[in-house]
Design a protein around this motif. Structure first.
Motif, PDB file in Angstrom:
ATOM      1  N   SER A 108      19.705  15.285  38.487  1.00 22.61           N
ATOM      2  CA  SER A 108      17.999  16.324  37.802  1.00 22.61           C
ATOM      3  C   SER A 108      18.104  17.143  37.576  1.00 22.61           C
ATOM      4  O   SER A 108      18.405  18.362  37.274  1.00 22.61           O
ATOM      5  CB  SER A 108      17.432  15.246  37.705  1.00 22.61           C
ATOM      6  OG  SER A 108      17.373  14.196  36.432  1.00 22.61           O
ATOM      7  N   LEU A 111      20.971  20.155  38.087  1.00 20.47           N
ATOM      8  CA  LEU A 111      20.180  20.490  36.118  1.00 20.47           C
ATOM      9  C   LEU A 111      19.224  21.552  36.069  1.00 20.47           C
ATOM     10  O   LEU A 111      19.035  22.506  35.845  1.00 20.47           O
ATOM     11  CB  LEU A 111      20.633  19.377  35.191  1.00 20.47           C
ATOM     12  CG  LEU A 111      21.319  18.220  34.976  1.00 20.47           C
ATOM     13  CD1 LEU A 111      21.658  17.429  34.212  1.00 20.47           C
ATOM     14  CD2 LEU A 111      23.181  19.359  34.685  1.00 20.47           C
ATOM     15  N   ILE A 115      19.738  25.676  34.751  1.00 21.33           N
ATOM     16  CA  ILE A 115      18.414  25.643  33.659  1.00 21.33           C
ATOM     17  C   ILE A 115      17.963  26.971  34.348  1.00 21.33           C
ATOM     18  O   ILE A 115      17.731  28.142  33.525  1.00 21.33           O
ATOM     19  CB  ILE A 115      18.238  24.691  33.413  1.00 21.33           C
ATOM     20  CG1 ILE A 115      19.260  23.661  32.664  1.00 21.33           C
ATOM     21  CG2 ILE A 115      17.342  24.530  32.708  1.00 21.33           C
ATOM     22  CD1 ILE A 115      17.910  22.744  32.347  1.00 21.33           C
ATOM     23  N   VAL A 126      10.414  16.870  34.005  1.00 23.95           N
ATOM     24  CA  VAL A 126      11.825  16.164  34.649  1.00 23.95           C
ATOM     25  C   VAL A 126      11.900  14.894  35.813  1.00 23.95           C
ATOM     26  O   VAL A 126      12.298  13.869  35.224  1.00 23.95           O
ATOM     27  CB  VAL A 126      13.047  17.442  34.988  1.00 23.95           C
ATOM     28  CG1 VAL A 126      13.867  16.715  36.170  1.00 23.95           C
ATOM     29  CG2 VAL A 126      13.567  18.721  33.872  1.00 23.95           C
ATOM     30  N   ALA A 178      11.721  20.206  26.824  1.00 25.87           N
ATOM     31  CA  ALA A 178      12.991  20.141  27.652  1.00 25.87           C
ATOM     32  C   ALA A 178      13.189  19.428  28.827  1.00 25.87           C
ATOM     33  O   ALA A 178      13.957  18.605  29.038  1.00 25.87           O
ATOM     34  CB  ALA A 178      13.070  21.977  27.612  1.00 25.87           C
ATOM     35  N   LEU A 182      15.337  15.812  29.114  1.00 24.46           N
ATOM     36  CA  LEU A 182      16.598  16.086  30.695  1.00 24.46           C
ATOM     37  C   LEU A 182      15.989  14.768  31.319  1.00 24.46           C
ATOM     38  O   LEU A 182      17.332  13.911  31.738  1.00 24.46           O
ATOM     39  CB  LEU A 182      16.224  17.419  31.138  1.00 24.46           C
ATOM     40  CG  LEU A 182      16.950  17.075  32.296  1.00 24.46           C
ATOM     41  CD1 LEU A 182      19.075  17.072  32.541  1.00 24.46           C
ATOM     42  CD2 LEU A 182      16.760  18.475  33.373  1.00 24.46           C
ATOM     43  N   THR A 185      16.962  11.539  29.700  1.00 24.66           N
ATOM     44  CA  THR A 185      17.832  11.411  29.469  1.00 24.66           C
ATOM     45  C   THR A 185      18.860  11.319  30.769  1.00 24.66           C
ATOM     46  O   THR A 185      19.752   9.680  30.544  1.00 24.66           O
ATOM     47  CB  THR A 185      18.453  12.188  29.031  1.00 24.66           C
ATOM     48  OG1 THR A 185      18.385  12.910  27.769  1.00 24.66           O
ATOM     49  CG2 THR A 185      19.931  12.832  28.828  1.00 24.66           C
ATOM     50  N   VAL A 186      19.349  11.596  31.763  1.00 28.85           N
ATOM     51  CA  VAL A 186      19.558  11.597  32.975  1.00 28.85           C
ATOM     52  C   VAL A 186      19.265   9.950  33.863  1.00 28.85           C
ATOM     53  O   VAL A 186      20.030   9.948  34.111  1.00 28.85           O
ATOM     54  CB  VAL A 186      19.812  12.610  33.810  1.00 28.85           C
ATOM     55  CG1 VAL A 186      20.383  12.177  35.597  1.00 28.85           C
ATOM     56  CG2 VAL A 186      20.279  13.536  33.736  1.00 28.85           C
TER      57      VAL A 186
END
Length: 195
Positions: A108, A111, A115, A126, A178, A182, A185-186
């Protein structure tokens, strides 16, 4: 966030991590190790970058300030995941889940760094949604109800964190949304594919 996550797991549902046979003092020592590796070391690293002039603000407001700290923090987390999964022999045999979860958190962060090369995603979103995702998916996957009230409190905390980021004009709604997607999802993929 990892200290909060592992505090809940180690003391609310230690069986999920294979740590239920260990005394509370052993689990507390493990939590301190997680705190040092996931908070103290990255914080000192970012402070060093600030004092050395590599970042202009400890708030990491700009894209230029965010890149190096996130990539270096991801490396620290990956190293910590490696230690927990492969080098700490007793823990890697009894509780490989710790290394797996820290590895998922490292992904995470990595990423977020990637990003941040071109867009300012909310790292706060996040982080908090990653904790919510891990706790929620552990509850679903292992049919654990002991985490229900902490899960509700985490959802409330997520709303407060996102609201604060928006109120402070630190991020746009798209950036916090977002971040939420993220993190969730991770964390879901980490629990469902690897635990």
């Amino acid at each position: 966030m990892p200290t909060l996550l592992f505090g809940l797991l180690l003391f609310q549902v230690p069986a999920v991590l294979g740590m239920d046979a260990f005394a509370g003092s052993v689990r507390l020592s493990l939590l301190v190790l997680v705190f040092v590796g996931t908070f103290a070391v990255p914080s000192l690293l970012i402070y060093y970058l600030f004092r050395s002039g590599y970042v202009q603000s400890l708030y990491l407001n700009t894209l230029a300030d965010r890149r190096l700290p996130f990539f270096l923090t991801a490396l620290v987390y990956l190293f910590l995941a490696y230690l927990f999964a492969f080098r700490m022999e007793g823990i890697s045999r009894l509780a490989p889940e710790i290394g797996i979860l820290i590895g998922g958190i490292a992904v995470s962060i990595l990423l977020v760094g990637i990003i941040s090369l071109s867009w300012q995603i909310s790292a706060h979103s996040v982080g908090i949604s990653g904790v919510v995702g891990i706790i929620g998916s552990i509850m679903l996957r292992f049919s654990i109800t002991d985490l229900f009230f902490p899960f509700l409190l985490l959802i409330l905390l997520t709303g407060l964190v996102v609201s604060a980021r928006l109120k402070l004009n630190a991020h746009t709604p798209a950036q916090v949304n977002a971040g939420l997607v993220l993190g969730l999802t991770v964390s879901f993929m980490t629990v469902y594919w690897l635990l």
